[in-house]
Write an enzyme that holds these catalytic residues in place. Structure first.
Site, mmCIF file in Angstrom:
data_model
loop_
_atom_site.group_PDB
_atom_site.id
_atom_site.type_symbol
_atom_site.label_atom_id
_atom_site.label_comp_id
_atom_site.label_asym_id
_atom_site.label_seq_id
_atom_site.Cartn_x
_atom_site.Cartn_y
_atom_site.Cartn_z
ATOM 1 N N ARG A 1 0.793 -1.220 0.000
ATOM 2 C CA ARG A 1 0.000 0.000 0.000
ATOM 3 C C ARG A 1 0.830 1.277 0.000
ATOM 4 O O ARG A 1 0.565 2.192 -0.774
ATOM 5 C CB ARG A 1 -0.871 0.066 1.272
ATOM 6 C CG ARG A 1 -2.178 -0.611 1.170
ATOM 7 C CD ARG A 1 -2.579 -1.134 2.534
ATOM 8 N NE ARG A 1 -1.738 -2.289 2.814
ATOM 9 C CZ ARG A 1 -2.073 -3.527 2.463
ATOM 10 N NH1 ARG A 1 -3.238 -3.769 1.942
ATOM 11 N NH2 ARG A 1 -1.251 -4.544 2.676
ATOM 12 N N THR A 2 1.820 1.322 0.872
ATOM 13 C CA THR A 2 2.582 2.572 0.978
ATOM 14 C C THR A 2 3.301 2.821 -0.338
ATOM 15 O O THR A 2 3.295 3.942 -0.873
ATOM 16 C CB THR A 2 3.567 2.501 2.168
ATOM 17 O OG1 THR A 2 2.820 2.141 3.320
ATOM 18 C CG2 THR A 2 4.246 3.827 2.405
ATOM 19 N N LYS B 1 27.935 -4.754 -3.977
ATOM 20 C CA LYS B 1 29.375 -4.616 -4.264
ATOM 21 C C LYS B 1 30.103 -3.983 -3.079
ATOM 22 O O LYS B 1 31.274 -3.646 -3.173
ATOM 23 C CB LYS B 1 29.590 -3.731 -5.489
ATOM 24 C CG LYS B 1 28.996 -4.281 -6.773
ATOM 25 C CD LYS B 1 29.405 -3.361 -7.925
ATOM 26 C CE LYS B 1 28.546 -3.545 -9.141
ATOM 27 N NZ LYS B 1 28.764 -2.464 -10.103
ATOM 28 N N ARG C 1 11.508 3.593 2.457
ATOM 29 C CA ARG C 1 11.136 2.682 3.545
ATOM 30 C C ARG C 1 12.364 1.838 3.853
ATOM 31 O O ARG C 1 12.957 1.261 2.943
ATOM 32 C CB ARG C 1 9.970 1.792 3.140
ATOM 33 C CG ARG C 1 9.726 0.681 4.140
ATOM 34 C CD ARG C 1 8.459 -0.056 3.890
ATOM 35 N NE ARG C 1 7.301 0.726 4.304
ATOM 36 C CZ ARG C 1 6.091 0.201 4.542
ATOM 37 N NH1 ARG C 1 5.889 -1.088 4.387
ATOM 38 N NH2 ARG C 1 5.098 0.961 4.911
ATOM 39 N N HIS D 1 6.134 6.100 11.141
ATOM 40 C CA HIS D 1 5.485 5.988 9.831
ATOM 41 C C HIS D 1 4.592 7.236 9.687
ATOM 42 O O HIS D 1 3.374 7.147 9.760
ATOM 43 C CB HIS D 1 4.669 4.698 9.804
ATOM 44 C CG HIS D 1 4.296 4.217 8.441
ATOM 45 N ND1 HIS D 1 4.477 4.964 7.296
ATOM 46 C CD2 HIS D 1 3.730 3.040 8.031
ATOM 47 C CE1 HIS D 1 4.036 4.264 6.256
ATOM 48 N NE2 HIS D 1 3.589 3.092 6.673
#
Ligand code: NCD
Length: 353
Positions: free
Chosen positions: A91-92, A120, A141, A174
């Site tokens: 959703r986000t 790397k 996120r 959040h």
């Protein structure tokens, strides 16, 4: 957008900066009196929230017609955003992606560090700095609490900063979920968020959504909170201390049925077992913290039921048909609220009328 270069030269080292109280850090993440990096729910004051709610509602209305959608879709057609989502998200991620598209922002994405040069041996800090060379905003996120903030701090020290938006930082914060949750409450209660009894249920210890939403409550008068959770997953003391400092009354209880009768909103959450160290969630009986069909007759006619989703078993699926179950609307509100925030950060919110 005009940036004050002075800001970059006065910024302290991360080790010195990070432990400071959020209230002291907010100015570092603002420009010309406006929020620039959206990192913490504490940055969202009542006036800004109200403005974003109105902008979100206007965006939704304007884009119903093609003319309006074209107008809005041109507002930020000169901008590019990077979505760096290295923790699972449906959703986000989708709502931010579509919020960008509504405003005409072009997008690129990384959803897995195994496809970036981090394999790397490049540090995540160097990786995000690289992104900033190509885009005008980074929406992130990340599983590590503090990493999104560190990115914003780092960007503000470079010669080419871009705004950073927190799409979920570990079990910490959040803020844009809190924004859309408050927007859903605002719409459900016809614009009146004062004097509400809000019940938050579930894994309150590790749920970042309930933490950020609790911070937002400082903006409203006469709010009281009930935290309903198993004893293993009680709300952390930093939030309880914050509520005490802001004179927001709260209670902690395991008696869900007892508090649901007086609730104006019930905010359900799932068990956050991705944060388990050794399967400790399995030992907890979570079933007393489920909302069941039979509870519908106990709650007020005006009470709304929210959930940030994804759901497991916390809400019986048959509850979805009740008009008080607003979580699917809440999910959709996320796209409009996030579009409003992006428009605000880029300073085109005044053109959304
Ligand atoms: C929440 C999250 O990621 O914190 N989901 C979301 O963003 N809608 C809640 C959760 O995962 O339980």
């Amino acid at each position: 957008m005009q940036r004050t270069q002075a800001m970059t030269s006065v910024q302290p080292d991360w080790e010195n900066f990070h432990p400071r109280p959020i209230s002291e850090k907010i100015p570092y993440f603002s420009r010309d009196g406006r929020l620039y990096d959206c990192l913490f729910a504490q940055q969202l004051n009542r006036e800004l929230l109200e403005h974003l709610f109105k902008t979100a509602t206007a965006l939704k209305a304007i884009t119903r017609k093609k003319d309006g959608a074209d107008h809005v879709g041109n507002l930020l057609s000169d901008k590019r955003a990077m979505l760096y989502f290295v923790q699972p998200s449906t959703r986000t991620f989708m709502s931010f992606l579509n919020a960008c598209h509504i405003l005409g922002i072009k997008t690129s994405e990384i959803r897995d560090t195994s496809t970036s040069s981090e394999v790397k041996g490049e540090t995540p800090e160097d990786t995000v700095r690289t992104f900033s060379s190509y885009v005008d905003m980074i929406i992130m996120r990340h599983p590590a609490p503090g990493f999104v903030e560190k990115t914003a701090w780092l960007m503000n020290r470079t010669g080419r900063p871009v705004p950073i938006v927190n799409g979920g930082s570990g079990k910490d914060q959040h803020p844009t979920q809190a924004l859309l949750d408050a927007y859903t409450l605002y719409r459900s209660f016809d614009g009146e968020l004062d004097n509400k009894h809000i019940v938050m249920v579930g894994d309150l210890k590790r749920g970042r959504t309930v933490r950020s939403l609790s911070y937002l409550m400082k903006n409203y008068k006469g709010v009281s909170l009930s935290f309903v959770s198993p004893k293993e997953f009680r709300m952390e003391t930093d939030i309880l201390d914050f509520l005490k400092r802001h004179n927001i009354p709260f209670q902690e209880t395991e008696d869900f049925k007892g508090v649901m009768k007086t609730a104006d909103a019930i905010y359900m959450t799932r068990i956050q077992d991705e944060h388990d160290k050794s399967g400790e969630s399995k030992a907890v009986d979570y079933s007393p913290f489920y909302f069941k069909q039979e509870h519908l007759k106990l709650i007020k006619k005006t009470c709304v039921i929210l959930h940030p989703l994804p759901r497991r078993h916390e809400i019986e699926v048959s509850v979805d048909d009740d008009p008080r179950a607003v979580f699917w609307r809440q999910e959709r509100n996320g796209m409009w609220a996030r579009a409003a925030l992006l428009a605000y950060i880029f300073g085109v919110d005044g053109k959304i009328k």
